[in-house]
Design a protein around this motif. Sequence first.
Motif, PDB file in Angstrom:
ATOM      1  N   ALA A   1      55.504  65.751  77.376  1.00  0.00           N
ATOM      2  CA  ALA A   1      54.083  66.067  77.528  1.00  0.00           C
ATOM      3  C   ALA A   1      53.334  65.432  76.369  1.00  0.00           C
ATOM      4  N   CYS A   2      52.115  65.006  76.644  1.00  0.00           N
ATOM      5  CA  CYS A   2      51.286  64.363  75.639  1.00  0.00           C
ATOM      6  C   CYS A   2      49.848  64.832  75.825  1.00  0.00           C
ATOM      7  N   VAL A   3      49.193  65.101  74.710  1.00  0.00           N
ATOM      8  CA  VAL A   3      47.778  65.438  74.726  1.00  0.00           C
ATOM      9  C   VAL A   3      47.075  64.423  73.837  1.00  0.00           C
ATOM     10  N   VAL A   4      46.045  63.795  74.381  1.00  0.00           N
ATOM     11  CA  VAL A   4      45.255  62.823  73.625  1.00  0.00           C
ATOM     12  C   VAL A   4      43.852  63.384  73.489  1.00  0.00           C
ATOM     13  N   GLY A   5      43.314  63.280  72.282  1.00  0.00           N
ATOM     14  CA  GLY A   5      41.944  63.706  72.029  1.00  0.00           C
ATOM     15  C   GLY A   5      41.015  62.505  72.017  1.00  0.00           C
ATOM     16  N   TYR A   6      39.882  62.637  72.678  1.00  0.00           N
ATOM     17  CA  TYR A   6      38.905  61.554  72.755  1.00  0.00           C
ATOM     18  C   TYR A   6      37.559  62.032  72.231  1.00  0.00           C
ATOM     19  N   ASP A   7      36.928  61.175  71.447  1.00  0.00           N
ATOM     20  CA  ASP A   7      35.531  61.352  71.055  1.00  0.00           C
ATOM     21  C   ASP A   7      34.802  60.221  71.764  1.00  0.00           C
ATOM     22  N   GLY A   8      34.118  60.554  72.837  1.00  0.00           N
ATOM     23  CA  GLY A   8      33.572  59.510  73.702  1.00  0.00           C
ATOM     24  C   GLY A   8      34.737  58.783  74.337  1.00  0.00           C
ATOM     25  N   ASP A   9      34.763  57.459  74.194  1.00  0.00           N
ATOM     26  CA  ASP A   9      35.873  56.697  74.779  1.00  0.00           C
ATOM     27  C   ASP A   9      36.922  56.311  73.735  1.00  0.00           C
ATOM     28  N   GLN A  10      36.795  56.829  72.525  1.00  0.00           N
ATOM     29  CA  GLN A  10      37.753  56.498  71.466  1.00  0.00           C
ATOM     30  C   GLN A  10      38.807  57.588  71.316  1.00  0.00           C
TER      31      GLN A  10
ATOM     32  N   ALA B   1      57.392  52.370  68.192  1.00  0.00           N
ATOM     33  CA  ALA B   1      57.464  52.013  69.620  1.00  0.00           C
ATOM     34  C   ALA B   1      58.788  52.477  70.219  1.00  0.00           C
ATOM     35  N   THR B   2      59.859  52.353  69.461  1.00  0.00           N
ATOM     36  CA  THR B   2      61.166  52.822  69.922  1.00  0.00           C
ATOM     37  C   THR B   2      61.142  54.319  70.173  1.00  0.00           C
ATOM     38  N   PHE B   3      60.539  55.066  69.236  1.00  0.00           N
ATOM     39  CA  PHE B   3      60.441  56.517  69.411  1.00  0.00           C
ATOM     40  C   PHE B   3      59.575  56.866  70.628  1.00  0.00           C
ATOM     41  N   VAL B   4      58.433  56.204  70.771  1.00  0.00           N
ATOM     42  CA  VAL B   4      57.558  56.462  71.916  1.00  0.00           C
ATOM     43  C   VAL B   4      58.330  56.221  73.215  1.00  0.00           C
ATOM     44  N   ASP B   5      59.046  55.104  73.284  1.00  0.00           N
ATOM     45  CA  ASP B   5      59.781  54.776  74.505  1.00  0.00           C
ATOM     46  C   ASP B   5      60.874  55.803  74.800  1.00  0.00           C
ATOM     47  N   GLN B   6      61.594  56.239  73.773  1.00  0.00           N
ATOM     48  CA  GLN B   6      62.664  57.232  73.979  1.00  0.00           C
ATOM     49  C   GLN B   6      62.097  58.584  74.392  1.00  0.00           C
ATOM     50  N   TRP B   7      61.120  59.071  73.626  1.00  0.00           N
ATOM     51  CA  TRP B   7      60.572  60.394  73.902  1.00  0.00           C
ATOM     52  C   TRP B   7      59.854  60.440  75.252  1.00  0.00           C
ATOM     53  N   SER B   8      59.091  59.421  75.578  1.00  0.00           N
ATOM     54  CA  SER B   8      58.269  59.468  76.786  1.00  0.00           C
ATOM     55  C   SER B   8      59.093  59.403  78.069  1.00  0.00           C
ATOM     56  N   GLN B   9      60.354  59.078  77.962  1.00  0.00           N
ATOM     57  CA  GLN B   9      61.216  59.066  79.149  1.00  0.00           C
ATOM     58  C   GLN B   9      62.020  60.348  79.299  1.00  0.00           C
TER      59      GLN B   9
ATOM     60  N   LEU C   1      37.348  65.780  73.446  1.00  0.00           N
ATOM     61  CA  LEU C   1      37.871  66.076  74.775  1.00  0.00           C
ATOM     62  C   LEU C   1      39.382  65.908  74.747  1.00  0.00           C
ATOM     63  N   LEU C   2      40.111  66.924  75.172  1.00  0.00           N
ATOM     64  CA  LEU C   2      41.570  66.876  75.197  1.00  0.00           C
ATOM     65  C   LEU C   2      42.044  66.595  76.611  1.00  0.00           C
ATOM     66  N   CYS C   3      42.909  65.591  76.756  1.00  0.00           N
ATOM     67  CA  CYS C   3      43.455  65.213  78.057  1.00  0.00           C
ATOM     68  C   CYS C   3      44.969  65.307  78.015  1.00  0.00           C
ATOM     69  N   ARG C   4      45.528  65.965  79.025  1.00  0.00           N
ATOM     70  CA  ARG C   4      46.985  66.157  79.116  1.00  0.00           C
ATOM     71  C   ARG C   4      47.605  65.055  79.985  1.00  0.00           C
ATOM     72  N   TYR C   5      48.796  64.631  79.565  1.00  0.00           N
ATOM     73  CA  TYR C   5      49.532  63.610  80.302  1.00  0.00           C
ATOM     74  C   TYR C   5      51.005  64.005  80.368  1.00  0.00           C
ATOM     75  N   ASP C   6      51.726  63.397  81.323  1.00  0.00           N
ATOM     76  CA  ASP C   6      53.172  63.583  81.389  1.00  0.00           C
ATOM     77  C   ASP C   6      53.835  62.212  81.433  1.00  0.00           C
ATOM     78  N   ARG C   7      55.136  62.202  81.646  1.00  0.00           N
ATOM     79  CA  ARG C   7      55.846  60.920  81.521  1.00  0.00           C
ATOM     80  C   ARG C   7      55.471  59.902  82.597  1.00  0.00           C
ATOM     81  N   THR C   8      54.801  60.324  83.662  1.00  0.00           N
ATOM     82  CA  THR C   8      54.330  59.347  84.644  1.00  0.00           C
ATOM     83  C   THR C   8      53.215  58.477  84.064  1.00  0.00           C
ATOM     84  N   HIS C   9      52.622  58.899  82.954  1.00  0.00           N
ATOM     85  CA  HIS C   9      51.548  58.151  82.298  1.00  0.00           C
ATOM     86  C   HIS C   9      52.025  57.368  81.079  1.00  0.00           C
TER      87      HIS C   9
END
Length: 187
Positions: A62-71, A49-57, A10-18
């Motif tokens: 945009a971020c897409v996370v893939g889930y297999d069940g709840d993982q 973590a530094t890259f995540v913090d810089q990019w996500s602001q 399952l693919l879920c889309r997110y933006d910087r508010t998440h």
Amino acid sequence: MKGPISLTVLLCRYDRTHATELRTLLLDVHDDCYTGPDRGEFTGRERFATFVDQWSQMPGWACVVGYDGDQAVGFAYGAPLPAGSLWWSKVKGLDNPVFTREDGRRTFAVSEVMVRSQWRKTGTAAHLHQELLTGRREERATLLVDSAHPKVQELYETWGYRAVGHTQPFDDAPLMTAMVRRLGESG
């Protein structure tokens, strides 16, 4: 031995508010992808973590996370390059100011595509990447790939990317291949 994997992710889309709620998840998937004795400071959790913090602001992140069940099995994220971006400044051989000009709407930079080992070679990375780029209004996408991993570069080429030069974006970074593709192409 690997256990059975689901081919339904399952693919879920997110933006910087998440970004805050996703931070630990992104770091944990990263840690699973970069384990072992070869893990250097550049691929360590603190640096990532530094890259995540810089990019996500960044505006348009945009971020897409893939889930297999709840993982969470992997993710892809990026953002449009801002006007006047220095993204291209260290890429060797790119002296065309028309190609390297950024206005904040021209190029979407794919910063990360990561998939946990159990879900690699299942098409998950391609699906995450494609979902990340679906609906983008920029004319092109770019990414950097470690030049020491030609098979990864070959994979990106099957997604429509082409190499445009080499760069070392940070003093402690490996030599990277800068790649670009038009948006709206397959992959």
